[in-house]
Design an enzyme around this catalytic site. Structure first.
Site, PDB file in Angstrom:
ATOM      1  N   ASP A  93     -55.602 -18.121  33.327  1.00 43.57           N
ATOM      2  CA  ASP A  93     -56.201 -16.790  33.437  1.00 43.57           C
ATOM      3  C   ASP A  93     -56.571 -16.308  32.043  1.00 43.57           C
ATOM      4  O   ASP A  93     -56.076 -16.840  31.044  1.00 43.57           O
ATOM      5  CB  ASP A  93     -55.245 -15.809  34.113  1.00 43.57           C
ATOM      6  CG  ASP A  93     -55.969 -14.696  34.865  1.00 43.57           C
ATOM      7  OD1 ASP A  93     -57.208 -14.581  34.745  1.00 43.57           O
ATOM      8  OD2 ASP A  93     -55.299 -13.933  35.583  1.00 43.57           O
ATOM      9  N   ASP A  94     -57.451 -15.315  32.006  1.00 38.72           N
ATOM     10  CA  ASP A  94     -57.853 -14.764  30.719  1.00 38.72           C
ATOM     11  C   ASP A  94     -56.745 -13.909  30.124  1.00 38.72           C
ATOM     12  O   ASP A  94     -56.474 -13.957  28.930  1.00 38.72           O
ATOM     13  CB  ASP A  94     -59.165 -13.963  30.843  1.00 38.72           C
ATOM     14  CG  ASP A  94     -59.119 -12.860  31.887  1.00 38.72           C
ATOM     15  OD1 ASP A  94     -58.145 -12.755  32.664  1.00 38.72           O
ATOM     16  OD2 ASP A  94     -60.092 -12.076  31.959  1.00 38.72           O
ATOM     17  N   ASP A 113     -51.351  -9.135  32.314  1.00 40.12           N
ATOM     18  CA  ASP A 113     -51.118  -7.731  31.995  1.00 40.12           C
ATOM     19  C   ASP A 113     -49.729  -7.333  32.498  1.00 40.12           C
ATOM     20  O   ASP A 113     -48.746  -7.409  31.776  1.00 40.12           O
ATOM     21  CB  ASP A 113     -52.232  -6.886  32.618  1.00 40.12           C
ATOM     22  CG  ASP A 113     -52.214  -5.430  32.172  1.00 40.12           C
ATOM     23  OD1 ASP A 113     -51.128  -4.902  31.855  1.00 40.12           O
ATOM     24  OD2 ASP A 113     -53.281  -4.804  32.147  1.00 40.12           O
TER      25      ASP A 113
END
Length: 164
Positions: free
Chosen positions: A109-110, A113
């Site tokens: 994933d980028d 969070d």
């Protein structure tokens, strides 16, 4: 974050060049670390949508031809505050016979969070390796590998979210 500060006021703008460099750095960190012969990975799975670009770069750098995706939708009842988040749900799964319990699979994933998306996917593929380009403190523990840590109150602007 200060209550009177908008998300973009503590923004981290990532260019196409920067995401490419950082995703390549992620690939180099993962090279030879898989469970297969010689540390090989079986496949790369990108988490849509943000993980698709880094997954493509990682798969190219590591010469992994088997690439798939998983899509998770988080439903919100309001503006996205933590107390308003609802259950996340997988709306597109990768090829079942490829995945198994996740052994030998790189899930990319980028950004991690809160970590909720990775937590959900990890429950499905507990032996997969979870790698992100960027990580915030609340989600860092869900990522096995990441390149850059950013503060929880930083808003990351990815190049696919911005006009040139």
């Amino acid at each position: 974050m200060a209550a009177d500060r908008l998300p973009h006021e503590k923004g981290f703008h990532v260019s196409w060049d920067q995401i490419h460099r950082d995703a390549r750095a992620l690939a180099w960190r993962l090279d030879g670390k898989g469970p297969g012969e010689g540390g090989a990975w079986k496949a790369v799975v990108g988490i849509t949508r943000g993980g698709l670009v880094p997954a493509m770069i990682v798969s190219r750098e590591l010469d992994i031809r088997m690439v798939d995706s998983i899509s998770v939708k988080s439903y919100h009842s309001g503006g996205g505050k933590a107390d308003q988040r609802r259950e996340a749900q997988v709306i597109k799964s990768p090829q079942a016979d490829l995945m198994g319990d996740g052994s030998g699979i790189l899930i990319i994933d980028d950004l991690v969070d809160s970590g909720k998306t990775l937590e959900l996917i990890r429950s499905l593929y507990p032996r997969a390796h979870f790698a992100c380009v960027y990580a915030k403190p609340e989600g860092e523990k869900q990522a096995d590998t990441y390149i850059t840590s950013v503060s929880q109150d930083t808003w990351i602007f990815f190049p696919w979210d911005m006009a040139l």
